[in-house]
Scaffold this motif. Structure first.
Motif, PDB file in Angstrom:
ATOM      1  N   ASP A   1      74.340   2.656   5.558  1.00 50.29           N
ATOM      2  CA  ASP A   1      73.605   3.209   6.705  1.00 50.29           C
ATOM      3  C   ASP A   1      73.229   4.676   6.538  1.00 50.29           C
TER       4      ASP A   1
ATOM      5  N   HIS B   1      69.888   5.853   3.825  1.00 49.47           N
ATOM      6  CA  HIS B   1      68.486   5.470   3.962  1.00 49.47           C
ATOM      7  C   HIS B   1      67.557   6.687   3.890  1.00 49.47           C
TER       8      HIS B   1
ATOM      9  N   TYR C   1      70.135  -0.090   0.349  1.00 47.47           N
ATOM     10  CA  TYR C   1      70.473   1.329   0.280  1.00 47.47           C
ATOM     11  C   TYR C   1      69.203   2.145   0.051  1.00 47.47           C
TER      12      TYR C   1
END
Length: 255
Positions: free
Chosen positions: A35, A38, A102
């Motif tokens: 998370d 990004h 990712y």
């Protein structure tokens, strides 16, 4: 009374079974933490098209004859290494690939896909550097992926940072009261991949590693008796790269 006793015995058993089931179903969310990695696609300069997704990343020192492929940790924004790698490896082009899900890469991470992607990544880099050596660095989770590649491709030199024997064994060490080895699908069995591995290996380990137990790194080293080992005693799992000895060891090994 007997029914009450049976009920009292069943409740913890059912709770234990439910916990095991929850961990089995949620394991990918526990293993992969993309998370905070990004980034927009526009900031990348490398792309690898797979059958179902496009993987994206960065090239450091483009145009050098030799190459290094880098496999990061489970929550690592691999592009953060760009400045250090440019200085440490001036004679190499270094390829930093974001795993599925990712960075700016498409898809969702899972072991089988990440391992296949890693082989395709190595093959693509080797095609870009025909006849030249391609080395690999794998950190933490990435050490298991790098081990998989090294067992199947002509990796010139292999660097393993805070590595383990298998991710399933690491998880079992953290949760000894759960049958983790039976539950894990995301296993990354580096010890099997590298058994009798003949090429040069450097292992970097942290003296205060709170994530990978020392016993799991020791188990891997038993199948790599000729590996060079650098232990940075004051470092933890996530700050190992801040020690000058980290870059110095890799730069000397990959010169």
């Amino acid at each position: 009374m007997r029914r009450m006793l049976v009920t009292l015995l069943l409740v913890p058993v059912l709770a234990y079974v439910a916990l095991c089931a929850m961990l089995f179903l949620a394991q990918r969310k526990l293993v992969y933490l993309p998370d905070y990695t990004h980034v927009p696609r526009a900031g990348t300069d490398y792309a690898l098209d797979r059958d179902d997704v496009t993987l994206r990343g960065w090239i450091v020192n483009p145009g050098r004859p030799a190459a290094i492929v880098y496999f990061g940790g489970n929550a690592e924004a691999v592009q953060a290494n760009a400045g250090d790698f440019a200085r440490w490896f001036p004679g190499h082009s270094v390829y930093l690939l974001a795993y599925r899900g990712y960075g700016a890469s498409d898809g969702t991470p899972a072991a089988s896909e990440l391992l296949d992607d890693a082989l395709a990544f190595f093959d693509d880099v080797q095609t870009r550097h025909p006849g030249k050596p391609v080395s690999a660095i794998g950190r933490s989770l990435g050490s298991g992926i790098a081990a998989h590649v090294a067992a199947r491709r002509p990796v010139d030199r292999l660097v393993l940072v805070t590595p383990f024997d298998s991710l399933a064994n690491v998880a079992q060490a953290h949760y000894p009261w759960l049958p983790v080895r039976w539950l894990m699908r995301e296993r990354y069995p580096a010890v099997d991949a590298l058994r009798d591995y003949p090429r040069p290996v450097l292992v970097l380990r942290a003296g205060r590693d709170e994530v990978i137990p020392g016993a799991n790194t020791d188990a891997l080293l038993r199948v790599l008796p000729r590996a060079g080992v650098v232990s940075i005693q004051a470092a933890g799992h996530n700050d190992l790269h801040a020690s000058p000895a980290y870059g110095e060891a890799m730069a000397a090994f990959l010169r």
